[in-house]
Design a protein around this motif. Structure first.
Motif, PDB file in Angstrom:
ATOM      1  N   LEU A  47      -9.777 -28.790 122.803  1.00 16.06           N
ATOM      2  CA  LEU A  47      -9.335 -29.219 121.481  1.00 16.06           C
ATOM      3  C   LEU A  47      -9.722 -30.655 121.184  1.00 16.06           C
ATOM      4  O   LEU A  47      -9.870 -31.482 122.085  1.00 16.06           O
ATOM      5  CB  LEU A  47      -7.811 -29.070 121.381  1.00 16.06           C
ATOM      6  N   ALA A  48      -9.882 -30.927 119.887  1.00  9.21           N
ATOM      7  CA  ALA A  48     -10.052 -32.304 119.417  1.00  9.21           C
ATOM      8  C   ALA A  48      -8.669 -32.990 119.458  1.00  9.21           C
ATOM      9  O   ALA A  48      -7.642 -32.322 119.410  1.00  9.21           O
ATOM     10  CB  ALA A  48     -10.594 -32.293 117.990  1.00  9.21           C
ATOM     11  N   PRO A  49      -8.635 -34.315 119.556  1.00  8.98           N
ATOM     12  CA  PRO A  49      -9.766 -35.243 119.577  1.00  8.98           C
ATOM     13  C   PRO A  49     -10.402 -35.440 120.951  1.00  8.98           C
ATOM     14  O   PRO A  49     -11.356 -36.197 121.079  1.00  8.98           O
ATOM     15  CB  PRO A  49      -9.141 -36.542 119.080  1.00  8.98           C
ATOM     16  N   GLY A  50      -9.892 -34.760 121.966  1.00 13.51           N
ATOM     17  CA  GLY A  50     -10.466 -34.922 123.294  1.00 13.51           C
ATOM     18  C   GLY A  50     -11.858 -34.351 123.408  1.00 13.51           C
ATOM     19  O   GLY A  50     -12.625 -34.761 124.294  1.00 13.51           O
TER      20      GLY A  50
ATOM     21  N   GLU B 215     -10.447 -37.916 111.057  1.00  9.74           N
ATOM     22  CA  GLU B 215     -10.218 -38.809 112.195  1.00  9.74           C
ATOM     23  C   GLU B 215     -10.147 -38.030 113.505  1.00  9.74           C
ATOM     24  O   GLU B 215     -10.820 -38.379 114.480  1.00  9.74           O
ATOM     25  CB  GLU B 215      -8.941 -39.615 111.950  1.00  9.74           C
ATOM     26  N   SER B 216      -9.344 -36.979 113.544  1.00  9.25           N
ATOM     27  CA  SER B 216      -9.222 -36.214 114.783  1.00  9.25           C
ATOM     28  C   SER B 216     -10.514 -35.490 115.124  1.00  9.25           C
ATOM     29  O   SER B 216     -10.812 -35.254 116.299  1.00  9.25           O
ATOM     30  CB  SER B 216      -8.075 -35.212 114.680  1.00  9.25           C
ATOM     31  N   LEU B 217     -11.303 -35.165 114.104  1.00 10.32           N
ATOM     32  CA  LEU B 217     -12.527 -34.398 114.326  1.00 10.32           C
ATOM     33  C   LEU B 217     -13.774 -35.264 114.432  1.00 10.32           C
ATOM     34  O   LEU B 217     -14.850 -34.744 114.737  1.00 10.32           O
ATOM     35  CB  LEU B 217     -12.723 -33.400 113.181  1.00 10.32           C
TER      36      LEU B 217
ATOM     37  N   ILE C 125     -16.378 -27.817 121.089  1.00  7.47           N
ATOM     38  CA  ILE C 125     -15.482 -26.700 120.766  1.00  7.47           C
ATOM     39  C   ILE C 125     -16.286 -25.444 120.461  1.00  7.47           C
ATOM     40  O   ILE C 125     -15.988 -24.353 120.956  1.00  7.47           O
ATOM     41  CB  ILE C 125     -14.562 -27.083 119.592  1.00  7.47           C
ATOM     42  N   VAL C 126     -17.325 -25.603 119.645  1.00  3.94           N
ATOM     43  CA  VAL C 126     -18.199 -24.470 119.333  1.00  3.94           C
ATOM     44  C   VAL C 126     -18.857 -23.945 120.609  1.00  3.94           C
ATOM     45  O   VAL C 126     -18.954 -22.722 120.818  1.00  3.94           O
ATOM     46  CB  VAL C 126     -19.248 -24.874 118.283  1.00  3.94           C
ATOM     47  N   ALA C 127     -19.288 -24.835 121.473  1.00  3.43           N
ATOM     48  CA  ALA C 127     -19.917 -24.417 122.728  1.00  3.43           C
ATOM     49  C   ALA C 127     -18.939 -23.647 123.603  1.00  3.43           C
ATOM     50  O   ALA C 127     -19.328 -22.673 124.284  1.00  3.43           O
ATOM     51  CB  ALA C 127     -20.455 -25.632 123.476  1.00  3.43           C
ATOM     52  N   ASP C 128     -17.661 -24.035 123.608  1.00  4.30           N
ATOM     53  CA  ASP C 128     -16.659 -23.297 124.383  1.00  4.30           C
ATOM     54  C   ASP C 128     -16.530 -21.863 123.879  1.00  4.30           C
ATOM     55  O   ASP C 128     -16.494 -20.914 124.672  1.00  4.30           O
ATOM     56  CB  ASP C 128     -15.299 -23.989 124.278  1.00  4.30           C
ATOM     57  N   MET C 129     -16.428 -21.705 122.579  1.00  5.35           N
ATOM     58  CA  MET C 129     -16.302 -20.360 122.012  1.00  5.35           C
ATOM     59  C   MET C 129     -17.496 -19.497 122.416  1.00  5.35           C
ATOM     60  O   MET C 129     -17.341 -18.342 122.844  1.00  5.35           O
ATOM     61  CB  MET C 129     -16.190 -20.457 120.490  1.00  5.35           C
TER      62      MET C 129
END
Length: 287
Positions: free
Chosen positions: A110-113, A197-199, A119-123
């Motif tokens: 998850l963002a912001p980490g 900001e988070s993204l 995230i897309v690569a994880d999916m």
């Protein structure tokens, strides 16, 4: 893509506030969680299977049973890419098992980490893992379908985007059908809302990760749905993405789920007698 309406920053923020008009978010989510807990307690699922080294790179898999390899529906949770969890999205599994279909629900970092690209690569990594390990879990690797709501709807769209498959060692037609719900397919507005900001949402990130700009290379059936009680922007997002899919030759069902908001729409996944629930099951049966 149709031109976006010109909203003030304040109105755009309101358009993307998913809680506006929702009677009781916590009650809806608690209902999904309790139903999902009951499914997990029944003991038929294989929980927290690792598709990567991070604790969030995990998925739950509920086999359909039977001797023949079963088609699979993979569900991707929402949460504006900063929250959400697969544990409350197990509840449709018995309905799918009764139809001879396996159900999987995935988590992702998850963002912001993590960045949107990660995230897309994880999916995509989760889908590739399911394809590689299909035989181990009674799944037909040639009948994998994807669905997701909100941020999960966005990630569903990114599963359909071209160009990533070779790097993951999977065929270009890995996904045979999809159902994004209440999705965010044009990320440019996220550069204006508080989510920027988070993204860490700059122009390049938005362009790379907007499904409306990256329709599938080959046609496939897609059900694009949103709740009829959602904001005008969520409707626009879905209609624009459906238009991009149709331009790419896809067979598209565009569905405004009557009476539903951003959260209640997900309940129809476990109700085959509803337009959305029936369309999702029909998608897999036909694929």
């Amino acid at each position: 893509m149709a031109s976006r309406p010109h909203y003030s920053a304040e109105e755009l923020e309101r358009q993307y506030d998913v809680t506006i008009g929702v009677d009781d978010v916590e009650a809806i989510q608690q209902g999904y969680r309790e139903a999902s807990d009951a499914v997990a307690a029944a003991g038929r699922g294989r929980l927290d299977l690792a598709y990567g080294p991070d604790p969030l790179q995990r998925l739950d898999l509920f086999p359909a049973g039977g001797s023949a390899p079963a088609p699979l529906m993979v569900y991707i949770h929402g949460g504006y890419w900063v929250g959400g969890d697969k544990i409350g999205r197990r509840f449709p599994a018995p309905v799918y098992a009764a139809a001879g279909i396996a159900w999987a629900a995935i988590n992702y970092r998850l963002a912001p980490g993590c960045t949107m690209d990660e995230i897309v690569a994880d999916m995509r990594g989760a889908l590739a893992w399911l394809h590689r390990h299909a035989a181990d879990h009674g799944i037909d690797p040639d009948r994998i379908h994807v669905a997701g709501s909100s941020a999960g709807g966005h990630l569903t769209g990114m599963a359909l985007a071209p160009g990533w498959h070779a790097a993951c060692g999977v065929p270009e037609d890995l996904v045979k059908g999809a159902c994004p719900m209440s999705g965010l397919f044009d990320l440019a507005p996220m550069r204006i809302t508080s989510h920027r900001e988070s993204l860490a949402m700059d122009a390049g990130t938005a362009a790379r990760n907007s499904p409306v700009l990256h329709p599938p290379a080959a046609p496939l059936p897609v059900v694009v749905a949103w709740g009829a009680r959602e904001s005008a922007e969520f409707r626009r997002q879905s209609e624009d993405y459906a238009a991009a899919l149709e331009a790419a030759g896809c067979e598209v069902v565009l569905l405004a789920a009557g009476g539903h908001d951003h959260f209640s729409i997900m309940g129809d996944m476990a109700r085959p007698d509803t337009p959305l629930g029936g369309a999702m099951l029909g998608l897999v049966r036909a694929g």
